[in-house]
Design an enzyme around this catalytic site. Structure first.
Site, PDB file in Angstrom:
ATOM      1  CD  GLU A   1      36.316 -24.696  10.375  1.00 52.22           C
ATOM      2  OE1 GLU A   1      36.647 -24.130   9.133  1.00 52.22           O
ATOM      3  OE2 GLU A   1      36.735 -25.376  10.945  1.00 52.22           O
TER       4      GLU A   1
ATOM      5  N   GLY B   1      37.656 -29.276  11.393  1.00 50.82           N
ATOM      6  CA  GLY B   1      38.122 -29.946  12.633  1.00 50.82           C
ATOM      7  C   GLY B   1      39.410 -30.961  11.992  1.00 50.82           C
TER       8      GLY B   1
ATOM      9  CB  ALA C   1      33.781 -30.380  14.694  1.00 47.75           C
TER      10      ALA C   1
ATOM     11  CD  GLU D   1      40.014 -26.096  13.435  1.00 55.26           C
ATOM     12  OE1 GLU D   1      39.050 -27.073  13.376  1.00 55.26           O
ATOM     13  OE2 GLU D   1      40.138 -25.211  13.862  1.00 55.26           O
TER      14      GLU D   1
HETATM   15  N1  CAA Z   1      29.777 -33.541  10.341  1.00 58.00           N
HETATM   16  C1  CAA Z   1      28.669 -34.391  10.505  1.00 58.00           C
HETATM   17  N2  CAA Z   1      28.486 -35.348   9.515  1.00 58.00           N
HETATM   18  C2  CAA Z   1      29.149 -35.073   8.431  1.00 58.00           C
HETATM   19  C3  CAA Z   1      30.072 -34.063   8.366  1.00 58.00           C
HETATM   20  C4  CAA Z   1      30.631 -33.348   9.265  1.00 58.00           C
HETATM   21  N3  CAA Z   1      31.606 -32.568   9.374  1.00 58.00           N
HETATM   22  N4  CAA Z   1      30.816 -34.236   6.934  1.00 58.00           N
HETATM   23  C5  CAA Z   1      29.937 -35.374   6.283  1.00 58.00           C
HETATM   24  N5  CAA Z   1      28.894 -35.630   7.109  1.00 58.00           N
HETATM   25  C6  CAA Z   1      27.980 -36.898   6.875  1.00 58.00           C
HETATM   26  C7  CAA Z   1      27.062 -36.115   5.788  1.00 58.00           C
HETATM   27  O1  CAA Z   1      25.766 -35.373   6.725  1.00 58.00           O
HETATM   28  C8  CAA Z   1      26.556 -37.557   5.233  1.00 58.00           C
HETATM   29  O2  CAA Z   1      25.666 -38.167   6.082  1.00 58.00           O
HETATM   30  P1  CAA Z   1      24.172 -38.926   5.869  1.00 58.00           P
HETATM   31  O3  CAA Z   1      24.627 -39.894   4.896  1.00 58.00           O
HETATM   32  O4  CAA Z   1      23.482 -39.230   6.843  1.00 58.00           O
HETATM   33  O5  CAA Z   1      23.521 -37.417   4.926  1.00 58.00           O
HETATM   34  C9  CAA Z   1      27.756 -38.449   5.287  1.00 58.00           C
HETATM   35  O6  CAA Z   1      28.866 -37.743   6.092  1.00 58.00           O
HETATM   36  C10 CAA Z   1      28.355 -38.227   3.854  1.00 58.00           C
HETATM   37  O7  CAA Z   1      28.679 -37.022   3.328  1.00 58.00           O
HETATM   38  P2  CAA Z   1      28.154 -36.285   2.083  1.00 58.00           P
HETATM   39  O8  CAA Z   1      26.922 -37.061   1.391  1.00 58.00           O
HETATM   40  O9  CAA Z   1      28.166 -35.019   2.370  1.00 58.00           O
HETATM   41  O10 CAA Z   1      29.554 -36.591   1.240  1.00 58.00           O
HETATM   42  P3  CAA Z   1      29.829 -36.002  -0.022  1.00 58.00           P
HETATM   43  O11 CAA Z   1      31.020 -36.849  -0.828  1.00 58.00           O
HETATM   44  O12 CAA Z   1      28.872 -35.532  -1.057  1.00 58.00           O
HETATM   45  O13 CAA Z   1      30.805 -34.714   0.570  1.00 58.00           O
HETATM   46  C11 CAA Z   1      32.090 -33.380   2.002  1.00 58.00           C
HETATM   47  C12 CAA Z   1      31.905 -34.810   1.276  1.00 58.00           C
HETATM   48  C13 CAA Z   1      32.585 -32.455   0.766  1.00 58.00           C
HETATM   49  C14 CAA Z   1      33.218 -33.775   2.963  1.00 58.00           C
HETATM   50  C15 CAA Z   1      30.797 -32.739   2.613  1.00 58.00           C
HETATM   51  O14 CAA Z   1      30.436 -33.993   3.653  1.00 58.00           O
HETATM   52  C16 CAA Z   1      31.036 -31.743   3.488  1.00 58.00           C
HETATM   53  O15 CAA Z   1      31.500 -30.530   2.827  1.00 58.00           O
HETATM   54  N6  CAA Z   1      31.163 -32.115   4.956  1.00 58.00           N
HETATM   55  C17 CAA Z   1      31.348 -30.987   5.828  1.00 58.00           C
HETATM   56  C18 CAA Z   1      32.734 -30.186   5.891  1.00 58.00           C
HETATM   57  C19 CAA Z   1      32.678 -29.066   6.936  1.00 58.00           C
HETATM   58  O16 CAA Z   1      31.934 -28.068   6.767  1.00 58.00           O
HETATM   59  N7  CAA Z   1      33.556 -29.353   7.864  1.00 58.00           N
HETATM   60  C20 CAA Z   1      33.522 -28.385   8.946  1.00 58.00           C
HETATM   61  C21 CAA Z   1      32.622 -28.808   9.982  1.00 58.00           C
HETATM   62  S1  CAA Z   1      32.768 -27.534  11.380  1.00 58.00           S
HETATM   63  C22 CAA Z   1      34.263 -27.576  12.365  1.00 58.00           C
HETATM   64  O17 CAA Z   1      35.167 -28.485  12.114  1.00 58.00           O
HETATM   65  C23 CAA Z   1      34.400 -26.663  13.433  1.00 58.00           C
HETATM   66  C24 CAA Z   1      35.762 -26.649  14.026  1.00 58.00           C
HETATM   67  O18 CAA Z   1      36.840 -26.029  13.663  1.00 58.00           O
HETATM   68  C25 CAA Z   1      35.915 -27.540  15.291  1.00 58.00           C
END
Ligand code: CAA
Length: 270
Positions: A144, A121, A78, A124
């Site tokens: 999460e 998400g 998400a 999911e």
């Molecule tokens: N939401 C918003 N933005 C996100 C995102 C997310 N879930 N995942 C990645 N991005 C964005 C980053 O902020 C970044 O944006 P900027 O360039 O503006 O800084 C861009 O995408 C590229 O991401 P990274 O620089 O982090 O890329 P990476 O290759 O270094 O890492 C990754 C990739 C491991 C997927 C890392 O981005 C990451 O850990 N993302 C978050 C994963 C996460 O925690 N997901 C769970 C979300 S909460 C949820 O989903 C709740 C639910 O159950 C509904």
């Protein structure tokens, strides 16, 4: 209804196309298209997916959909930036899962074609699909806990049902990334594909489904999904009602007649 307006529409977060299938109904491909945000699923994007899947449900030219992302990410969760400042009351009124709930009720099958990250998400959404076809190098996970929350779009329920309590506990409570191969062994993934084949493989399954009786496919999907929220007895009763219902269809008459006459059936979805 045969309205194809949704194919011409410019969506902000997804790309939609119709894949011709010379052997049966066509496949709708939905590509999540927020490459700069690792395909993070904001509310608008989920609304767009729901809109397209609803249109597919109502369109007699389509039998199945494939939802995919890009090589780097199916979806990395998400949209954290959309949720970062929200408090409990705001997130409650926002109804961020309304489209997820809508999608849950759609009749025609949809298959996740996963490459790269399917996290939070994203994992999911893949599990909300009826099957997951994944590239060997793809990574799954429910991270999460790293954000101080828990899965909110069905992860604790669907992952547990798919891989069992022991592994779901470990995956969700540690928030670790899980290789596609491990998820395949654990039963989450239908097909593990070479990295350059995952989309073709998902599309091939979708096209095969599109050659079957649309009505039988839909009632089979409905019956399988029912197994998750009922006892085996009620589930069997439900399945039997759907089985009997199909005997009122033209497709059943045609399917069995075609078998006896040693020819291919022509489906009407009626
Ligand atoms: N939401 C918003 N933005 C996100 C995102 C997310 N879930 N995942 C990645 N991005 C964005 C980053 O902020 C970044 O944006 P900027 O360039 O503006 O800084 C861009 O995408 C590229 O991401 P990274 O620089 O982090 O890329 P990476 O290759 O270094 O890492 C990754 C990739 C491991 C997927 C890392 O981005 C990451 O850990 N993302 C978050 C994963 C996460 O925690 N997901 C769970 C979300 S909460 C949820 O989903 C709740 C639910 O159950 C509904």
């Amino acid at each position: 209804m045969n309205d194809k307006e949704f194919l011409k529409k410019q969506y902000k977060n997804i790309l939609v196309s119709e894949l011709e299938n010379e052997k049966g109904l066509n496949v709708c491909q939905i590509q999540i298209n927020r490459p700069n945000a690792m395909n993070a699923l904001n509310i608008e994007l989920m609304g767009e997916i729901a809109e397209v899947l609803f249109a597919v449900d109502k369109n007699e030219d389509f039998g199945c959909s494939v939802i995919t992302g890009n090589e780097k990410a199916f979806a990395a969760g998400a949209d954290i930036k959309e949720m970062a400042d929200a408090n409990a009351v705001e997130i409650y009124y926002r109804e961020m899962f309304a489209s997820w709930d809508r999608i849950r009720g759609f009749k025609k099958p949809f298959i996740a074609a996963v490459s790269g990250f399917a996290l939070g998400g994203g994992c999911e959404l893949a599990m909300l699909c009826d099957m997951i076809v994944a590239a060997k190098s793809s990574k799954f996970g429910q991270p999460e806990v790293n954000l101080g929350v828990i899965p909110g779009a069905g992860g604790t329920q669907r992952l547990t049902r798919a891989v069992g309590k022991a592994r779901a506990m470990e995956i969700i409570l540690t928030g670790r990334m899980v290789d596609a191969d491990e998820m395949y062994q654990a039963g989450l993934i239908t097909k593990l594909s070479d990295d350059d084949k995952y989309l073709n493989d998902a599309t091939a399954i979708a096209k095969t489904i599109c050659t079957k009786s649309p009505l039988a496919v839909q009632l089979a999907k409905e019956s399988i999904l029912r197994s998750f929220d009922t006892t085996i007895e009620s589930g069997i009763d439900f399945e039997r009602k759907n089985f009997y219902l199909l005997f009122a269809s033209e497709d059943k008459m045609e399917g069995m007649k075609a078998f006896v006459e040693k020819r291919k059936p022509t489906w009407k979805g009626k």
